[in-house]
Design an enzyme around this catalytic site. Structure first.
Site, PDB file in Angstrom:
ATOM      1  N   GLU A  70      -1.102  81.867  74.711  1.00 41.60           N
ATOM      2  CA  GLU A  70      -1.733  83.139  74.121  1.00 41.60           C
ATOM      3  C   GLU A  70      -2.414  82.797  72.958  1.00 41.60           C
ATOM      4  O   GLU A  70      -2.020  82.069  72.108  1.00 41.60           O
ATOM      5  CB  GLU A  70      -0.633  83.995  73.758  1.00 41.60           C
ATOM      6  CG  GLU A  70       0.195  84.324  74.981  1.00 41.60           C
ATOM      7  CD  GLU A  70       1.623  84.793  74.785  1.00 41.60           C
ATOM      8  OE1 GLU A  70       2.203  84.943  73.593  1.00 41.60           O
ATOM      9  OE2 GLU A  70       2.394  85.003  75.784  1.00 41.60           O
ATOM     10  N   GLU A  92       5.160  85.144  79.697  1.00 37.15           N
ATOM     11  CA  GLU A  92       5.572  83.617  79.682  1.00 37.15           C
ATOM     12  C   GLU A  92       5.914  83.202  80.777  1.00 37.15           C
ATOM     13  O   GLU A  92       5.786  82.055  81.237  1.00 37.15           O
ATOM     14  CB  GLU A  92       6.730  83.260  78.386  1.00 37.15           C
ATOM     15  CG  GLU A  92       6.093  83.467  76.904  1.00 37.15           C
ATOM     16  CD  GLU A  92       5.712  84.876  76.521  1.00 37.15           C
ATOM     17  OE1 GLU A  92       6.096  85.781  77.143  1.00 37.15           O
ATOM     18  OE2 GLU A  92       5.189  84.878  75.310  1.00 37.15           O
ATOM     19  N   PHE A 115       5.602  80.542  69.715  1.00 37.63           N
ATOM     20  CA  PHE A 115       6.871  80.222  68.927  1.00 37.63           C
ATOM     21  C   PHE A 115       7.858  79.864  69.734  1.00 37.63           C
ATOM     22  O   PHE A 115       8.081  80.617  70.824  1.00 37.63           O
ATOM     23  CB  PHE A 115       7.238  81.363  68.367  1.00 37.63           C
ATOM     24  CG  PHE A 115       6.494  82.069  67.078  1.00 37.63           C
ATOM     25  CD1 PHE A 115       5.320  82.690  67.430  1.00 37.63           C
ATOM     26  CD2 PHE A 115       7.074  82.000  65.533  1.00 37.63           C
ATOM     27  CE1 PHE A 115       4.565  83.192  66.096  1.00 37.63           C
ATOM     28  CE2 PHE A 115       6.129  82.563  64.634  1.00 37.63           C
ATOM     29  CZ  PHE A 115       5.106  83.242  65.030  1.00 37.63           C
ATOM     30  N   ASP A 119      11.038  80.396  69.710  1.00 33.83           N
ATOM     31  CA  ASP A 119      11.829  81.560  69.948  1.00 33.83           C
ATOM     32  C   ASP A 119      11.626  82.456  71.187  1.00 33.83           C
ATOM     33  O   ASP A 119      12.505  83.163  71.653  1.00 33.83           O
ATOM     34  CB  ASP A 119      11.628  82.510  68.580  1.00 33.83           C
ATOM     35  CG  ASP A 119      11.640  81.663  67.390  1.00 33.83           C
ATOM     36  OD1 ASP A 119      12.690  81.858  66.571  1.00 33.83           O
ATOM     37  OD2 ASP A 119      10.806  81.055  67.138  1.00 33.83           O
ATOM     38  N   PHE A 120      10.237  82.402  71.732  1.00 32.86           N
ATOM     39  CA  PHE A 120      10.086  83.316  72.843  1.00 32.86           C
ATOM     40  C   PHE A 120      10.440  82.517  74.154  1.00 32.86           C
ATOM     41  O   PHE A 120      10.249  82.804  75.120  1.00 32.86           O
ATOM     42  CB  PHE A 120       8.454  83.546  72.579  1.00 32.86           C
ATOM     43  CG  PHE A 120       7.859  83.948  71.580  1.00 32.86           C
ATOM     44  CD1 PHE A 120       8.764  84.630  70.763  1.00 32.86           C
ATOM     45  CD2 PHE A 120       6.566  84.181  71.630  1.00 32.86           C
ATOM     46  CE1 PHE A 120       8.278  85.049  69.443  1.00 32.86           C
ATOM     47  CE2 PHE A 120       5.840  84.461  70.218  1.00 32.86           C
ATOM     48  CZ  PHE A 120       6.706  85.007  69.254  1.00 32.86           C
ATOM     49  N   HIS A 162      11.624  84.558  64.861  1.00 28.20           N
ATOM     50  CA  HIS A 162      10.444  83.722  64.656  1.00 28.20           C
ATOM     51  C   HIS A 162      10.599  82.595  63.745  1.00 28.20           C
ATOM     52  O   HIS A 162       9.679  81.786  63.112  1.00 28.20           O
ATOM     53  CB  HIS A 162       9.412  84.615  64.093  1.00 28.20           C
ATOM     54  CG  HIS A 162       8.691  85.702  64.675  1.00 28.20           C
ATOM     55  ND1 HIS A 162       9.274  86.728  65.221  1.00 28.20           N
ATOM     56  CD2 HIS A 162       7.695  85.835  65.583  1.00 28.20           C
ATOM     57  CE1 HIS A 162       8.583  87.664  65.958  1.00 28.20           C
ATOM     58  NE2 HIS A 162       7.392  86.740  66.291  1.00 28.20           N
TER      59      HIS A 162
HETATM   60  C1  LIG Z   1       7.461  87.180  74.105  1.00 26.29           C
HETATM   61  C2  LIG Z   1       6.543  87.144  73.065  1.00 26.29           C
HETATM   62  N1  LIG Z   1       5.114  86.304  73.112  1.00 26.29           N
HETATM   63  C3  LIG Z   1       4.482  86.485  72.419  1.00 26.29           C
HETATM   64  C4  LIG Z   1       4.787  87.102  71.133  1.00 26.29           C
HETATM   65  C5  LIG Z   1       3.561  86.796  69.999  1.00 26.29           C
HETATM   66  N2  LIG Z   1       2.907  88.042  69.889  1.00 26.29           N
HETATM   67  C6  LIG Z   1       3.441  88.954  68.955  1.00 26.29           C
HETATM   68  S1  LIG Z   1       2.315  90.408  68.843  1.00 26.29           S
HETATM   69  C7  LIG Z   1       1.412  89.799  70.137  1.00 26.29           C
HETATM   70  C8  LIG Z   1       0.439  90.696  70.637  1.00 26.29           C
HETATM   71  C9  LIG Z   1       0.918  92.222  71.130  1.00 26.29           C
HETATM   72  O1  LIG Z   1      -0.032  92.747  71.486  1.00 26.29           O
HETATM   73  P1  LIG Z   1       0.399  94.422  71.761  1.00 26.29           P
HETATM   74  O2  LIG Z   1       1.562  94.223  72.780  1.00 26.29           O
HETATM   75  O3  LIG Z   1      -0.965  94.870  72.392  1.00 26.29           O
HETATM   76  O4  LIG Z   1       0.755  95.012  70.406  1.00 26.29           O
HETATM   77  P2  LIG Z   1      -0.016  95.059  69.216  1.00 26.29           P
HETATM   78  O5  LIG Z   1       0.141  93.864  68.346  1.00 26.29           O
HETATM   79  O6  LIG Z   1      -1.608  95.431  69.612  1.00 26.29           O
HETATM   80  O7  LIG Z   1       0.357  96.493  68.402  1.00 26.29           O
HETATM   81  C10 LIG Z   1       1.699  88.531  70.702  1.00 26.29           C
HETATM   82  C11 LIG Z   1       1.450  87.939  71.613  1.00 26.29           C
HETATM   83  C12 LIG Z   1       5.640  87.510  70.926  1.00 26.29           C
HETATM   84  N3  LIG Z   1       5.964  88.100  69.772  1.00 26.29           N
HETATM   85  N4  LIG Z   1       6.670  87.785  71.895  1.00 26.29           N
END
Ligand SMILES: Cc1ncc(C[n+]2csc(CCOP(=O)(O)OP(=O)(O)O)c2C)c(N)n1
Lengths: 348, 339
Positions: free
Chosen positions: A43, A74, A97, A99-100, A143
């Site tokens: 990602e 994932e 991370f 943590d995921f 995190h």
């Molecule tokens: C399982 C997991 N994978 C990756 C992340 C890292 N991450 C945090 S926010 C995000 C993007 C989220 O996008 P969206 O759902 O469209 O929400 P937005 O941030 O645009 O409000 C990512 C990849 C995470 N927190 N949890």
């Protein structure tokens, strides 16, 4: 002491210092140039260059077919890395991370880690799983985990934890070339990113040429006669800081950087403890059932007689709290290490 | 609804100021009065407000990593939420959770920073409502970047087959960190995911809070009347970086500019005026929102920080004795030094 594969000459040849992230990226780029089968999935690894700069600049050279951004899925992309690896490619998949991991854990520990064994050795899974670990920036319980112990506990994956740019590059070359799945865990605080300043130490001279550091070779980052401090990742630097403080009081601490948890270089640790008689293990992971317990057990198993004192410094068994005073309380710092070394030394 | 929206916007503007406070001139994420990541929701207000208008305290909401506008609209205690974000002892979670992990059981609000992982607990809240035969409902908010995640898809299915009173609200701001929506899904909109589970899916475009309100009324009404789950996708926009400090190098100036152009608050304000609401009323709603925010921030900043030792509490509701340890590192001297 573990043998150093790379000639120390090479190390001295360069006065070019790199951050840990640059060193990792350099190794990845090199391997990608050498081998068409190597590609990177994760990602925000393409346009963003990795949230922790783990792929910075790679998109420009290799394009988005080889530096692949993937949907937030994932299970799918970590599993796809397993499948591609079984098909003979050499994927590197980044879990942003650590943590995921829960989201894709089945693909990690039931597929990636076990397929070689379950196939009676007929299948190999030559992939690298990279993940950022660690706290120290108040990002709270989902995190900030380090989770070295979890990955090292589950059989079938090699587990790598660099603490310097030099090590990071050599270990990454090895990780990509290895025919087994390798989990490469880098501490955010060591990467050298602007918004998360690194301590002094991880930025080191790094040779331009490729070189490997064999897995299972712990590195004595500081020699000392009185107490052995065994640690890894960020805490190598905290231990070195503690050792400097202790030196002022005449306590000479040896700092052993494990560099890989699987395989674990028990020999180097044992030799050091045989010399000092005192063992302090420092880990940013949870205390119970983890790295600290494992190291102590290994030393005790065949070196009980050498062991005059043991101390463990780790995150007590609590999720990482958000607020600064509480996070500082649970994440070991140089002072915690200093006290533990003093205690092991019999100073209190 | 307008009030919830301007409160959320103003709240986040103030959080942004406070956040940057300790981080000048060099941006260091762990410095300053608000450390850690901070995901602001400027541009998302229409969804939180339009949906939560239909909710009661006994309805459950699960929010993702970008939760403030939803929390404000759900009626989460603003002062204690602010204290939490500042890492204070009197915060909602005593400083243990931080901005991505806000819990306010009084209004059944919870958060998770792991993508889509708030969906299953919302299904659980719906299940509890069904088993207990109450008419409360559960709403799971998620981003459009989360609609590929297993937890979301499995939750849709579980809610569908069990006929649970759950509404899934997808906030489509076009971006998942650096990933534009069209690169992560081949369907035109997230509401289409509903079709695969044989439940209704609706999409509301153009940052239109009134349309969100109408669509949410139907979806939540349906759930409350025990007619099963549904999916609602709302178009919002991202006025800022993914998190504070995101340089957004991946985003074109035109896209950022376009996001600034389509403000749901301006749009609602125009609607209000068109319906005869006068300047004075709008201004007074704004100023009372500002006062509330200011009060919450001032209060939060006066609150004490937690004691370091507090870190060891709350792992369990019913702490077991003598199982594993949670003790300060430096104090553990009794095991060593016995030579
Ligand atoms: C399982 C997991 N994978 C990756 C992340 C890292 N991450 C945090 S926010 C995000 C993007 C989220 O996008 P969206 O759902 O469209 O929400 P937005 O941030 O645009 O409000 C990512 C990849 C995470 N927190 N949890």
């Amino acid at each position: 002491m573990a043998q150093q594969e790379t000639d120390p000459e090479t190390e001295r040849q360069t006065d070019r210092s790199l951050t840990m992230s640059r060193a990792m990226v350099e190794a990845i780029a090199h391997e990608m140039r050498e081998d068409e089968e190597v590609f990177y999935m994760g990602e925000d690894v393409a346009d963003y260059g990795g949230i922790f700069d783990s792929t910075e600049g790679l998109l420009e050279e290799f394009g988005c077919d080889r530096i692949m951004d993937v949907p937030i899925s994932e299970t799918a992309y970590l599993g796809a890395a397993v499948g591609a690896a079984q098909a003979g490619m050499r994927p590197i998949a980044e879990l942003m991370f650590v943590d995921f991991f829960g989201v894709g854990m089945d693909q990690i520990y039931n597929q990636m880690a076990k397929n070689t064994y379950m196939s009676g050795g007929s299948v190999s899974v030559p992939m690298v799983l990279t993940a950022a670990v660690g706290g120290t920036y108040n990002d709270a319980a989902q995190h900030s985990q380090t989770l070295y112990g979890t990955f090292a506990h589950l059989p079938g994956m090699k587990v790598v934890v660099p603490s310097t740019a030099y090590d990071a590059k050599g270990l990454m070359h090895n990780a990509i070339r290895d025919n087994d799945p390798v989990v490469y865990m880098f501490h955010k605080r060591l990467m050298g990113i602007g918004w998360l300043p690194a301590p002094d130490g991880p930025k080191t001279p790094v040779p331009e040429d490729d070189y490997t550091i064999p897995f299972g070779s712990a590195d004595v980052k500081r020699e000392g006669a009185d107490v052995t401090v065994v640690t890894l990742g960020l805490h190598v630097h905290r231990a070195l800081e503690a050792a400097d403080d202790l030196a002022d009081d005449g306590i000479d601490a040896e700092v052993v950087d494990l560099r890989t948890l699987v395989p674990l270089d028990t020999e180097t640790v044992r030799e050091s403890v045989a010399k000092t008689g005192r063992l302090v293990v420092v880990d940013e992971d949870y205390r119970s059932f983890g790295v600290t317990g494992e190291i102590v057990a290994r030393v005790a198993e065949d070196g009980l007689a050498d062991l005059e004192a043991v101390e463990r410094v780790a995150v007590p068994d609590v999720p990482l709290p958000y607020a600064r005073p509480m996070e500082n309380e649970v994440v070991p710092d140089a002072e915690d290490i200093t006290s533990a070394v003093r205690a092991a030394h019999g100073d209190e | 609804m307008y009030e919830a929206m301007v409160t959320a916007r103003h709240y986040e503007e103030r959080l942004q100021e406070e956040y940057l406070e300790g981080k000048q001139p060099a941006f260091d994420i762990s410095a300053g009065p608000i450390p850690g990541e901070l995901h602001l929701a400027a541009g998302h207000e229409a969804s939180g407000a339009g949906v939560c208008q239909h909710l009661r305290d006994d309805d459950t909401v699960t929010a993702p990593h970008r939760p403030h506008h939803i929390a404000v609209a759900k009626g989460v205690d603003l002062k204690r939420m602010t204290a939490e974000i500042f890492g204070r002892e009197t915060g909602l979670s005593k400083g243990k959770g931080g901005h991505m992990h806000l819990f306010d059981p009084d209004v059944n609000f919870a958060c998770s920073g792991i993508i889509a992982e708030g969906c299953p607990p919302a299904v659980g809240a719906g299940l509890a409502a069904k088993k207990r035969n109450t008419d409360s409902v559960a709403v799971a908010f998620l981003g459009e970047g989360a609609i590929d995640q297993g937890a979301f898809l499995e939750s849709l299915n579980m809610a569908a087959v069990q006929d649970l009173p759950v509404v899934f609200v997808v906030e489509d701001n076009d971006w998942a960190i650096s990933m534009p929506k069209e690169r992560v899904t081949d369907v035109e909109n997230g509401a289409q995911r509903a079709g695969g589970f044989d439940l209704p899916g609706t999409r509301v475009d153009a940052d239109d809070a009134v349309a969100v309100y109408e669509a949410a009324r139907e979806a939540i009404g349906r759930a409350r009347d025990r007619n099963g789950p549904s999916l609602l996708e709302v178009q919002v926009h991202r006025r800022m970086g993914h998190f504070m400090g995101d340089p957004q190098a991946y985003r074109s100036d035109e896209d950022e500019e376009a996001a600034q152009q389509r403000d749901s608050i301006d749009r609602l304000e125009a609607d209000l005026r068109a319906h005869g609401v006068d300047n004075e009323t709008v201004a007074s709603l704004r100023s009372s929102a500002q006062e509330r925010v200011e009060e919450a921030i001032e209060w939060a900043k006066e609150q004490p920080e937690p004691e370091p030792a507090d870190a060891h509490e709350d792992v369990f509701t019913n702490p077991p004795s003598g199982v594993t340890d949670s003790e300060p590192n430096a104090a553990k001297t009794e095991t060593g030094g016995d030579d």
